[in-house]
Design a protein around this motif. Structure first.
Motif, mmCIF file in Angstrom:
data_model
loop_
_atom_site.group_PDB
_atom_site.id
_atom_site.type_symbol
_atom_site.label_atom_id
_atom_site.label_comp_id
_atom_site.label_asym_id
_atom_site.label_seq_id
_atom_site.Cartn_x
_atom_site.Cartn_y
_atom_site.Cartn_z
ATOM 1 N N VAL A 1 0.830 -1.206 0.000
ATOM 2 C CA VAL A 1 0.000 0.000 0.000
ATOM 3 C C VAL A 1 0.869 1.263 0.000
ATOM 4 N N GLN A 2 2.090 1.117 0.501
ATOM 5 C CA GLN A 2 2.962 2.287 0.653
ATOM 6 C C GLN A 2 3.130 3.064 -0.647
ATOM 7 N N SER A 3 3.403 2.325 -1.754
ATOM 8 C CA SER A 3 3.674 3.046 -2.993
ATOM 9 C C SER A 3 2.416 3.710 -3.534
ATOM 10 N N GLN A 4 1.239 3.113 -3.235
ATOM 11 C CA GLN A 4 -0.012 3.759 -3.687
ATOM 12 C C GLN A 4 -0.176 5.128 -3.014
ATOM 13 N N ILE A 5 0.148 5.171 -1.726
ATOM 14 C CA ILE A 5 0.005 6.434 -0.986
ATOM 15 C C ILE A 5 1.048 7.460 -1.472
ATOM 16 N N ILE A 6 2.255 6.979 -1.745
ATOM 17 C CA ILE A 6 3.290 7.881 -2.278
ATOM 18 C C ILE A 6 2.843 8.441 -3.633
ATOM 19 N N ASN A 7 2.298 7.554 -4.474
ATOM 20 C CA ASN A 7 1.826 8.018 -5.789
ATOM 21 C C ASN A 7 0.718 9.043 -5.645
ATOM 22 N N LEU A 8 -0.175 8.791 -4.680
ATOM 23 C CA LEU A 8 -1.274 9.730 -4.450
ATOM 24 C C LEU A 8 -0.719 11.093 -4.010
ATOM 25 N N LEU A 9 0.212 11.075 -3.071
ATOM 26 C CA LEU A 9 0.793 12.335 -2.593
ATOM 27 C C LEU A 9 1.517 13.073 -3.718
ATOM 28 N N THR A 10 2.162 12.310 -4.584
ATOM 29 C CA THR A 10 2.872 12.923 -5.714
ATOM 30 C C THR A 10 1.879 13.571 -6.677
ATOM 31 N N ARG A 11 0.781 12.849 -6.941
ATOM 32 C CA ARG A 11 -0.227 13.387 -7.856
ATOM 33 C C ARG A 11 -0.865 14.653 -7.288
ATOM 34 N N ILE A 12 -1.162 14.612 -5.994
ATOM 35 C CA ILE A 12 -1.781 15.767 -5.338
ATOM 36 C C ILE A 12 -0.856 16.981 -5.399
ATOM 37 N N ARG A 13 0.428 16.712 -5.190
ATOM 38 C CA ARG A 13 1.397 17.814 -5.239
ATOM 39 C C ARG A 13 1.384 18.463 -6.619
ATOM 40 N N GLU A 14 1.309 17.626 -7.646
ATOM 41 C CA GLU A 14 1.303 18.188 -8.997
ATOM 42 C C GLU A 14 0.014 18.948 -9.295
ATOM 43 N N GLU A 15 -1.106 18.382 -8.843
ATOM 44 C CA GLU A 15 -2.399 19.026 -9.105
ATOM 45 C C GLU A 15 -2.559 20.328 -8.340
ATOM 46 N N LEU A 16 -2.220 20.298 -7.060
ATOM 47 C CA LEU A 16 -2.500 21.462 -6.215
ATOM 48 C C LEU A 16 -1.295 22.381 -6.053
ATOM 49 N N ARG A 17 -0.161 21.953 -6.569
ATOM 50 C CA ARG A 17 1.082 22.726 -6.458
ATOM 51 C C ARG A 17 1.375 23.120 -5.004
ATOM 52 N N ILE A 18 1.277 22.102 -4.119
ATOM 53 C CA ILE A 18 1.563 22.398 -2.715
ATOM 54 C C ILE A 18 2.982 21.970 -2.359
ATOM 55 N N SER A 19 3.420 22.434 -1.200
ATOM 56 C CA SER A 19 4.736 22.051 -0.695
ATOM 57 C C SER A 19 4.569 20.983 0.370
ATOM 58 N N TYR A 20 5.559 20.100 0.458
ATOM 59 C CA TYR A 20 5.572 19.093 1.518
ATOM 60 C C TYR A 20 6.844 19.224 2.343
ATOM 61 N N LEU A 21 6.690 19.066 3.650
ATOM 62 C CA LEU A 21 7.844 18.738 4.478
ATOM 63 C C LEU A 21 7.685 17.248 4.691
ATOM 64 N N PHE A 22 8.534 16.468 4.040
ATOM 65 C CA PHE A 22 8.297 15.034 3.947
ATOM 66 C C PHE A 22 9.293 14.266 4.806
ATOM 67 N N ILE A 23 8.791 13.773 5.953
ATOM 68 C CA ILE A 23 9.643 13.062 6.903
ATOM 69 C C ILE A 23 9.576 11.573 6.598
ATOM 70 N N SER A 24 10.727 10.938 6.431
ATOM 71 C CA SER A 24 10.694 9.504 6.128
ATOM 72 C C SER A 24 11.978 8.796 6.521
ATOM 73 N N HIS A 25 11.818 7.516 6.867
ATOM 74 C CA HIS A 25 12.990 6.678 7.090
ATOM 75 C C HIS A 25 13.518 6.150 5.766
ATOM 76 N N ASN A 26 12.643 6.162 4.777
ATOM 77 C CA ASN A 26 12.945 5.507 3.521
ATOM 78 C C ASN A 26 13.634 6.467 2.545
ATOM 79 N N LEU A 27 14.938 6.289 2.395
ATOM 80 C CA LEU A 27 15.709 7.200 1.547
ATOM 81 C C LEU A 27 15.275 7.154 0.088
ATOM 82 N N ASP A 28 14.827 5.984 -0.346
ATOM 83 C CA ASP A 28 14.370 5.835 -1.715
ATOM 84 C C ASP A 28 13.193 6.759 -1.996
#
Ligand SMILES: Nc1ncnc2c1ncn2[C@@H]1O[C@H](COP(=O)(O)OP(=O)(O)OP(=O)(O)O)[C@@H](O)[C@H]1O
Ligand SMILES: [Mg+2]
Length: 322
Positions: A189-216
């Motif tokens: 499910v992780q990659s689906q949520i990442i894809n969703l966040l990426t799509r939203i960023r492109e659509e809404l042109r918002i900024s993220y402070l993105f905290i993650s353990h996953n360097l990839d």
């Protein structure tokens, strides 16, 4: 610039005894500077306890800093601020948490959860308009509009995180703090949520402070990167630049231990980190990483290196100073 942090510190008191006297301070965040521009994703990485969530909560104004200055669209919001500014801030800065099982109120329906911020900001004049908007939002995050009157317990972790995302974007914010938004979810499910966040960023042109353990994930998402260690920013700058040329020994450790990070390179330069990070109540006097750094020199134990370099790439390590 949406938000700018200057010299932000956060110390938590440690209390003990019957009178709960303060016996020390957990230095969760030291002298941190951070600029978040429009339509920009800033990745934050570092091991558990290094202060990532503390930084995220300060950015989202859930925590007050111990000292330092924060400006929001040029206005100083470091301390108490007028109600209208608070309201404008709340509309523009949202946070998504790691655990979608705790972050949604179990007694509220999906319609109420997403409707709450819309009502607080008096966005719609009729219930019908609001409901149509929420249905539309559910579609945007990949959920059926039939879910409106259901409760959070009826959903899977991934679906709950989608609901949390719908709520976070409902007011069209400029910045969303995403605190490990996928680490409590199944790998599938992780990659689906990442894809969703990426799509939203492109659509809404918002900024993220993105905290993650996953360097990839951070590598694929981020324009800028902050590497934290024991409450300190040890390296920061353009994400590409840091990934191509990591300068801090700790950043190199992180990159060499990432599960899917450049496997060929990793074989050649495998660096392992031994021991635990020091106690944040009693950090080492010099470089915070000096107790675990295999490259340290005498100076590293006595003096704390400053973060130096240009906007593209800064590092706090004496070995990089020439
Ligand atoms: N409310 C609090 N009271 C006291 N100490 C706290 C509080 N919140 C965080 N801390 C401490 O501050 C330090 C930084 O914590 P923080 O949660 O920011 O780390 P983190 O990088 O998000 O870790 P993780 O990757 O495990 O989520 C830790 O030592 C933590 O125990
Ligand atoms: Mg955290």
């Amino acid at each position: 610039m949406i938000l700018s942090l200057k010299g932000i510190k956060k110390y938590f008191p440690v209390r003990s005894g019957v009178f709960l006297q303060i016996i020390g301070w957990i230095k969760a965040l030291e002298e941190t500077d951070l600029d978040i521009g429009e339509n920009q994703t800033i990745g934050v990485v570092g091991e558990s306890g290094c202060g990532k969530t503390t930084l995220g909560k300060i950015v989202a104004r859930i925590l007050q800093p111990t000292s330092g200055k924060i400006t929001f669209e040029g206005i100083d919001i470091s301390r108490k601020i007028p109600k209208e500014i608070e309201k404008k801030f709340r509309k523009n800065v949202q946070m998504i948490f790691q655990d979608p099982f705790n972050s949604l109120d179990p007694r509220m329906t999906i319609s109420e959860i997403i409707g709450e911020p819309l009502e607080a900001h008096e966005i719609f004049s009729s219930k019908k308009e609001q409901e149509d908007y929420i249905k539309d939002l559910l579609g945007k995050v990949g959920l059926s509009s039939d879910y409106l009157s259901r409760y959070p317990h009826e959903f899977s972790g991934g679906q709950r995180q989608r609901i949390a995302i719908a709520r976070a974007i409902s007011l069209n914010p400029k910045l969303v703090v995403c605190d490990e938004p996928t680490s409590a979810l199944d790998v599938s499910v992780q990659s689906q949520i990442i894809n969703l966040l990426t799509r939203i960023r492109e659509e809404l042109r918002i900024s993220y402070l993105f905290i993650s353990h996953n360097l990839d994930v951070v590598y694929h998402m981020s324009d800028k990167l902050i590497v934290m260690y024991l409450g300190n920013t040890v390296e920061c700058g353009d994400a590409n630049e840091i990934f191509d040329n990591p300068l801090h020994p700790y950043t190199r450790v992180l990159m060499s231990s990432a599960p899917s990070w450049d496997p060929e390179n990793r074989k050649l330069h495998k660096i392992t980190l031994t021991g635990e990070p020091p106690n944040p109540m009693n950090p080492p006097p010099g470089c915070p990483f000096s107790t675990r750094c295999t490259l340290k020199i005498e100076r590293c134990e006595k003096e704390k290196p400053k973060l130096i370099g240009d906007e593209k790439h800064k590092v706090a390590c004496f070995l990089s100073e020439v």
